[in-house]
Design an enzyme around this catalytic site. Structure first.
Site, short mmCIF file in Angstrom:
data_model
loop_
_atom_site.label_atom_id
_atom_site.label_comp_id
_atom_site.label_asym_id
_atom_site.label_seq_id
_atom_site.Cartn_x
_atom_site.Cartn_y
_atom_site.Cartn_z
N ARG A 17 52.79 49.12 19.84
CA ARG A 17 52.75 48.62 21.23
C ARG A 17 53.70 49.44 22.12
O ARG A 17 53.25 50.24 22.94
CB ARG A 17 53.12 47.12 21.26
CG ARG A 17 52.84 46.44 22.59
CD ARG A 17 53.93 46.62 23.62
NE ARG A 17 55.22 46.09 23.17
CZ ARG A 17 56.35 46.27 23.84
NH1 ARG A 17 56.36 46.97 24.96
NH2 ARG A 17 57.50 45.78 23.39
N ASP A 18 54.98 49.30 21.92
CA ASP A 18 55.95 49.99 22.78
C ASP A 18 55.79 51.50 22.63
O ASP A 18 55.89 52.27 23.60
CB ASP A 18 57.37 49.56 22.39
CG ASP A 18 58.39 49.75 23.50
OD1 ASP A 18 58.12 50.54 24.41
OD2 ASP A 18 59.45 49.11 23.45
N HIS A 211 66.82 51.49 22.95
CA HIS A 211 66.20 52.80 23.15
C HIS A 211 67.31 53.84 22.97
O HIS A 211 68.50 53.53 23.06
CB HIS A 211 65.55 52.89 24.54
CG HIS A 211 64.26 52.15 24.60
ND1 HIS A 211 63.03 52.77 24.79
CD2 HIS A 211 63.97 50.83 24.49
CE1 HIS A 211 62.07 51.86 24.80
NE2 HIS A 211 62.62 50.66 24.61
N CYS A 242 58.94 52.48 28.62
CA CYS A 242 58.21 51.60 29.52
C CYS A 242 57.73 52.43 30.72
O CYS A 242 58.53 53.12 31.35
CB CYS A 242 59.13 50.48 30.00
SG CYS A 242 58.39 49.45 31.27
N ASN A 251 62.23 54.32 21.59
CA ASN A 251 63.01 53.32 20.86
C ASN A 251 63.76 54.01 19.73
O ASN A 251 63.43 55.12 19.32
CB ASN A 251 62.05 52.32 20.19
CG ASN A 251 61.34 51.44 21.17
OD1 ASN A 251 61.71 50.32 21.39
ND2 ASN A 251 60.28 51.96 21.80
#
Ligand SMILES: CC(=O)SCCNC(=O)CCNC(=O)[C@H](O)C(C)(C)COP(=O)(O)OP(=O)(O)OC[C@H]1O[C@@H](n2cnc3c(N)ncnc32)[C@H](O)[C@@H]1OP(=O)(O)O
Length: 310
Positions: A17-18, A211, A242, A251
């Site tokens: 996802r991220d 992050h 993001c 991350n």
């Protein structure tokens, strides 16, 4: 003297996802599914697989339904997804996701840029989503972004972080993941924020989401570990960022995190060699779709024994 180090740490893998939400190219659904399968095979017991947000806002995850439907489920693994509103929850429930992750920011401007609402407008939406998810038998996780600084506003008030963390817990989320969305937090700041929070919230209701923009994610992790935090988000390959947080780097790489923890004698249940293979797999796939795998090569090491976090 009792050790400050835990025997075991929980890792929430957020790469699918991220890690992918900010990628310039679209990673084919079959590749995402293959990668998620490899992550589960490597021993990750919690994987955030996609996002039921607007596909217009986050095109790389426009195949959320297909990803959820195509999962090769492994027993004992929780498959979670980001959910911004009731529309997203309906999609997630139809897709059979195990856990919904609701999200908001500690700073007004990032919240507005990210989900098009003020903080005050967001809270009732998340309350409704959380109640409905729980009524449908799902657990809910909460994200609080920009905890250590906002790309638009700079410093963020720690008391605001405490208030919003408590608000998320009061609405029924299982744990709150505290996001250093742009990777500017440093160890002393992590200590200060956690000191405030841990006076009000038990450590097992918190996770940290670092992050690595300034290379401090692991140093920040060590401080959080010493203060009793036992759950950390990480992204295979160090991917992530993001789209509404300019300057955000990836991350903390799952491989870096588990290697540090294993070296310290802390179990994670994740196999280093398996994780390394999963990392190499997605980095090669991203190279094909126009991503920047060189930035995230840190996971591509081998070694380590399989370990089980009970
Ligand atoms: C924790 C973190 O790291 S943050 C992760 C990165 N950021 C994100 O994922 C945030 C993505 N943001 C969004 O998806 C959007 O801001 C939203 C959906 C939350 C709100 O956007 P808004 O435009 O205010 O939503 P609004 O309710 O007005 O709907 C606009 C359109 O989106 C659609 N929409 C709204 N929610 C969803 C949803 N969950 N899924 C699919 N479509 C949706 C609506 O149907 C409408 O479609 P239309 O234009 O075809 O009529």
């Amino acid at each position: 003297m009792a050790s400050r180090w835990p025997e075991c740490v929980q890792i929430r893998e957020v790469g699918p996802r991220d890690g992918l939400q900010n990628e310039p190219g679209f990673v084919p659904t079959a590749v995402k599914l293959d990668w998620i399968g490899r992550l589960a095979d490597a021993g990750l017991s919690y994987i955030e697989v996609t996002s039921f947000v607007s596909p217009k806002w986050i095109p790389p995850l426009a195949d959320a339904e297909e990803v959820a439907a195509g999962l090769r489920r492994r027993e004992g693994v929780t498959y979670a997804a980001l959910v911004p509103n009731m529309r997203g929850l309906e999609r997630a429930l139809r897709s059979g996701i195990d856990e919904a992750a609701v999200f908001m920011s500690a700073s007004e401007t990032h919240n507005r840029r990210n989900i098009n609402k003020s903080i005050g407008e967001t809270l009732p939406v998340l309350r409704e989503v959380t109640a409905a998810a729980k009524a449908a038998g799902k657990t809910v996780r909460g994200y609080l972004s920009t905890v250590f600084g906002c790309p638009y506003e700079g410093a963020v008030d720690t008391q605001q972080v405490v208030r919003l963390t408590e608000a998320l817990l009061e609405m029924g989320v299982r744990e709150v993941s505290l996001g250093d969305t742009i990777g500017i937090g440093h160890p002393r700041q992590v200590e200060a924020v956690l000191e405030e929070l841990l006076g009000r919230v038990p450590p097992d209701r918190l996770a940290l989401h670092f992050h690595d923009t300034n290379g401090l994610a692991l140093a920040n992790t060590v401080v959080a570990l010493q203060m009793g935090i036992r759950t950390f988000d990480a992204s295979c390959g160090g991917l992530g960022g993001c789209p509404y947080a300019p300057g955000a780097a990836g991350n903390v790489a799952t491989g870096d995190l588990i290697r540090m923890l294993h070296a310290m004698g802390v179990r994670t249940g994740v196999d280093e060699a398996g994780l390394s293979e999963a990392s190499a797999y997605i980095l090669q796939a991203l190279a094909r779709t126009g991503g920047d795998p060189g930035a995230a090569a840190g996971d591509c090491l081998t070694g380590g024994d399989r370990d089980v976090c009970s």
